[in-house]
Scaffold this motif. Structure first.
Motif, PDB file in Angstrom:
ATOM      1  N   VAL A 217       0.111  -5.093  12.265  1.00 56.93           N
ATOM      2  CA  VAL A 217      -1.356  -5.072  12.327  1.00 56.93           C
ATOM      3  C   VAL A 217      -1.858  -6.137  13.307  1.00 56.93           C
ATOM      4  O   VAL A 217      -2.736  -5.885  14.146  1.00 56.93           O
ATOM      5  CB  VAL A 217      -1.975  -5.292  10.925  1.00 56.93           C
ATOM      6  CG1 VAL A 217      -3.475  -5.546  11.031  1.00 56.93           C
ATOM      7  CG2 VAL A 217      -1.724  -4.088  10.035  1.00 56.93           C
TER       8      VAL A 217
ATOM      9  N   ARG B 157       4.325  -4.994   7.766  1.00 58.57           N
ATOM     10  CA  ARG B 157       3.131  -4.237   8.161  1.00 58.57           C
ATOM     11  C   ARG B 157       2.042  -5.166   8.694  1.00 58.57           C
ATOM     12  O   ARG B 157       1.360  -4.848   9.680  1.00 58.57           O
ATOM     13  CB  ARG B 157       2.608  -3.419   6.968  1.00 58.57           C
ATOM     14  CG  ARG B 157       3.499  -2.241   6.610  1.00 58.57           C
ATOM     15  CD  ARG B 157       3.148  -1.671   5.245  1.00 58.57           C
ATOM     16  NE  ARG B 157       1.878  -0.959   5.243  1.00 58.57           N
ATOM     17  CZ  ARG B 157       1.312  -0.457   4.143  1.00 58.57           C
ATOM     18  NH1 ARG B 157       1.913  -0.602   2.968  1.00 58.57           N
ATOM     19  NH2 ARG B 157       0.165   0.183   4.211  1.00 58.57           N
ATOM     20  N   LYS B 158       1.877  -6.320   8.051  1.00 60.23           N
ATOM     21  CA  LYS B 158       0.863  -7.280   8.497  1.00 60.23           C
ATOM     22  C   LYS B 158       1.154  -7.775   9.912  1.00 60.23           C
ATOM     23  O   LYS B 158       0.235  -7.969  10.724  1.00 60.23           O
ATOM     24  CB  LYS B 158       0.803  -8.465   7.526  1.00 60.23           C
ATOM     25  CG  LYS B 158       0.051  -8.175   6.239  1.00 60.23           C
ATOM     26  CD  LYS B 158       0.144  -9.322   5.255  1.00 60.23           C
ATOM     27  CE  LYS B 158      -0.443 -10.611   5.777  1.00 60.23           C
ATOM     28  NZ  LYS B 158      -0.372 -11.711   4.780  1.00 60.23           N
TER      29      LYS B 158
ATOM     30  N   SER C 117      -5.943  -1.642  10.488  1.00 56.79           N
ATOM     31  CA  SER C 117      -5.723  -2.335   9.213  1.00 56.79           C
ATOM     32  C   SER C 117      -4.369  -1.982   8.616  1.00 56.79           C
ATOM     33  O   SER C 117      -3.645  -1.125   9.130  1.00 56.79           O
ATOM     34  CB  SER C 117      -6.830  -1.975   8.219  1.00 56.79           C
ATOM     35  OG  SER C 117      -6.639  -0.664   7.718  1.00 56.79           O
ATOM     36  N   ILE C 118      -4.067  -2.600   7.497  1.00 57.51           N
ATOM     37  CA  ILE C 118      -2.807  -2.359   6.790  1.00 57.51           C
ATOM     38  C   ILE C 118      -2.695  -0.902   6.355  1.00 57.51           C
ATOM     39  O   ILE C 118      -1.589  -0.380   6.185  1.00 57.51           O
ATOM     40  CB  ILE C 118      -2.697  -3.308   5.568  1.00 57.51           C
ATOM     41  CG1 ILE C 118      -1.236  -3.459   5.126  1.00 57.51           C
ATOM     42  CG2 ILE C 118      -3.578  -2.840   4.421  1.00 57.51           C
ATOM     43  CD1 ILE C 118      -0.417  -4.369   5.976  1.00 57.51           C
TER      44      ILE C 118
ATOM     45  N   ARG D 119      -4.040  -5.415  16.667  1.00 57.58           N
ATOM     46  CA  ARG D 119      -5.412  -5.926  16.817  1.00 57.58           C
ATOM     47  C   ARG D 119      -5.605  -6.712  18.110  1.00 57.58           C
ATOM     48  O   ARG D 119      -6.741  -6.968  18.518  1.00 57.58           O
ATOM     49  CB  ARG D 119      -5.772  -6.806  15.615  1.00 57.58           C
ATOM     50  CG  ARG D 119      -6.081  -5.999  14.362  1.00 57.58           C
ATOM     51  CD  ARG D 119      -6.473  -6.909  13.213  1.00 57.58           C
ATOM     52  NE  ARG D 119      -6.914  -6.149  12.053  1.00 57.58           N
ATOM     53  CZ  ARG D 119      -7.238  -6.683  10.885  1.00 57.58           C
ATOM     54  NH1 ARG D 119      -7.142  -8.004  10.705  1.00 57.58           N
ATOM     55  NH2 ARG D 119      -7.635  -5.925   9.880  1.00 57.58           N
TER      56      ARG D 119
END
Length: 514
Positions: free
Chosen positions: A404, A400-401, A417-418, A408
């Motif tokens: 993200v 997920r990071k 965001s997460i 971004r």
């Protein structure tokens, strides 16, 4: 000499404190009488004094406040039945089945099968206690707890679901035994009819109490168990699905037979059609309820709540150990009085309460992967993706990071965001037990259920046509996320998805359909 299982001792110690302070009453219980409880599915049924005494404890009463279908009530509004109802149903069906087996064994003069009152009480109590280890929102929270509890189960070589393992630890706990001997054992008609808690705890996790009594385990945990019979019928009814199977024929056609592994349950060949009806019903429920994309979307929010409670200090819901989840129910989770919790916890909780669910932006299945059937490297990469999507919480979080970070880099997505990105790819329903379930043929021989209809074919079809994985995002990011995640999967896993991945998410030409 083998060392003592440290993790299990740790879990047992925590459970002792919970049982003393939360789950079992401190004062001596009153002696209840028998009660008739009416169930809308199974009718009015008699419950014994010792069953009522256990049902009246906080340990069992908390099941009234745990949704049987987890967060599925957000998608199926009538699916609000609870674990307590299911517990009553399993107890009823377990009693009906073992009584039917006893009658058949006596009429047919089957040797080596002497079903006693103690056996009947044992299997009913195993049904009554099999779900006491459930945490809030049932299997929705279990998805997160599974990887955490797995090492403990591995230590004692128990293969079961986390809630079954918790139930096993509760029933086998020394304090539970102390409570049992002080308040429950004396309610039985005589000492010979008092069940063994060791037998009950084993049955709950699929361990036969003895070779001669393996069928007791089969009634609760096996290819023909009443647990499946109960939840399939109850879940379908409350969700509004019209599924049927002939439960009376099912019971009449089950038979006890003896082989090298002991006395087991087998289905007579004339009852195979009833099993087939049940398996078809299971596939329907998985397709329309358990794997519904909105159910998966709400369940993954519960997953994040569990992880937040495990890793962040929370003044109202205090989790120091995985077994501490047993102190709390759905009511605690959704209470508007839960002030003092973390901001992230409040945010996720309110998303569930207000049904503010993330929306699908990409739908993955085998038919959407380009060259999956013709290129081995694609097949290998697809497996790697599935492993990550279904992996440990840490693996899923890292994935997920990465998404993200990709999002971004896009203009207008700097605040992504997460908590704006989720994914879920469930596993296909298991039919392994059913495939190998013993069937007594008309000639008196034993054959596997898989010889009578194509269970493997059903599973293959479900895996290809029905099983889907989803990427979900906050709705304002759907169009951009659909493109970014597609590019990310191609770069990270060398996988290309055809237009069906977006079409099934109702994303057409870069825009979300209404």
């Amino acid at each position: 000499m083998m060392s003592k299982p440290k993790l299990v001792d740790e879990y047992s110690d925590h459970l002792t404190d919970l049982l003393k302070n939360f789950l079992l009453p401190k004062s001596k219980a009153l002696k209840p009488g028998m009660k008739v409880i009416h169930d809308p599915l199974w009718g009015s049924r008699l419950f014994y004094p010792w069953e009522i005494a256990l049902l009246d404890t906080p340990l069992c009463q908390r099941l009234r406040q745990i949704h049987q279908l987890g967060s599925a009530f957000l998608t199926y509004p009538s699916g609000v039945h609870n674990r307590f109802c299911h517990t009553l149903g399993v107890t009823i069906l377990a009693g009906r089945l073992i009584t039917r087996l006893k009658e058949k064994a006596e009429v047919q003069a089957v040797k080596d099968v002497g079903i006693s009152n103690r056996d009947i009480y044992t299997v009913r109590l195993a049904g009554l206690l099999h779900d006491v280890g459930h945490c809030f929102l049932s299997h929705a929270s279990e998805i997160a707890l599974g990887p955490i509890v797995k090492p403990v189960m591995k230590e004692v070589e128990i293969s079961a679901k986390p809630h079954e393992f918790f139930s096993y630890l509760i029933v086998s706990n020394p304090y539970f035994l102390e409570y049992w001997e002080k308040n429950i054992a004396g309610l039985f008609p005589d000492s010979e009819s008092v069940p063994s808690l060791d037998d009950i705890s084993k049955i709950i996790v699929g361990i036969p109490p003895s070779d001669d009594k393996r069928y007791l385990q089969d009634i609760i945990y096996g290819p023909y168990d009443v647990d499946k019979l109960e939840y399939l019928y109850r879940d379908a009814r409350t969700a509004g699905l019209e599924i049927t199977y002939d439960i009376e024929r099912y019971f009449y056609k089950i038979h006890i037979f003896a082989d090298d592994s002991g006395c087991r349950l087998a289905m007579e060949q004339g009852g195979v059609s009833a099993v087939e009806q049940m398996i078809f019903s299971k596939m329907m429920l998985f397709s329309f309820v358990y794997h519904h994309q909105k159910v998966l979307a709400s369940d993954i929010l519960v997953h994040d709540i569990v992880m937040e409670l495990l890793h962040e200090k929370n003044d109202r819901i205090d989790i120091e150990h995985p077994t501490d989840f047993l102190k709390y129910t759905d009511y605690d989770l959704f209470s508007s009085c839960n002030v003092g919790t973390t901001d992230r916890y409040n945010k996720i909780r309110d998303k569930i309460k207000n049904r503010d669910l993330p929306k699908r932006c990409l739908v993955l299945n085998k038919e959407s992967v380009v060259n999956l059937t013709t290129d081995y490297s694609v097949k290998k990469n697809w497996r790697r993706l599935l492993e990550d999507l279904r992996g440990l919480p840490s693996t899923r979080y890292e994935l997920r990071k990465k998404i993200v970070a990709e999002m971004r880099s896009i203009d207008g997505c700097e605040n992504f965001s997460i908590d704006d990105i989720y994914f879920s790819f469930p596993k296909a329903p298991s039919f392994d037990e059913a495939v190998h379930g013993p069937v007594m043929t008309f000639s008196g021989k034993i054959a596997p259920m898989g010889d009578f209809f194509d269970l493997e074919g059903w599973k293959t079809t479900y895996d290809l046509k029905k099983l889907k994985g989803y990427f979900f995002v906050t709705d304002k990011y759907i169009d951009i996320a659909s493109r970014v995640i597609s590019r990310f999967l191609e770069a990270e896993y060398s996988l290309v998805f055809n237009e069906n991945a977006k079409i099934q998410a109702k994303v057409f030409d870069g825009s979300k359909a209404n």
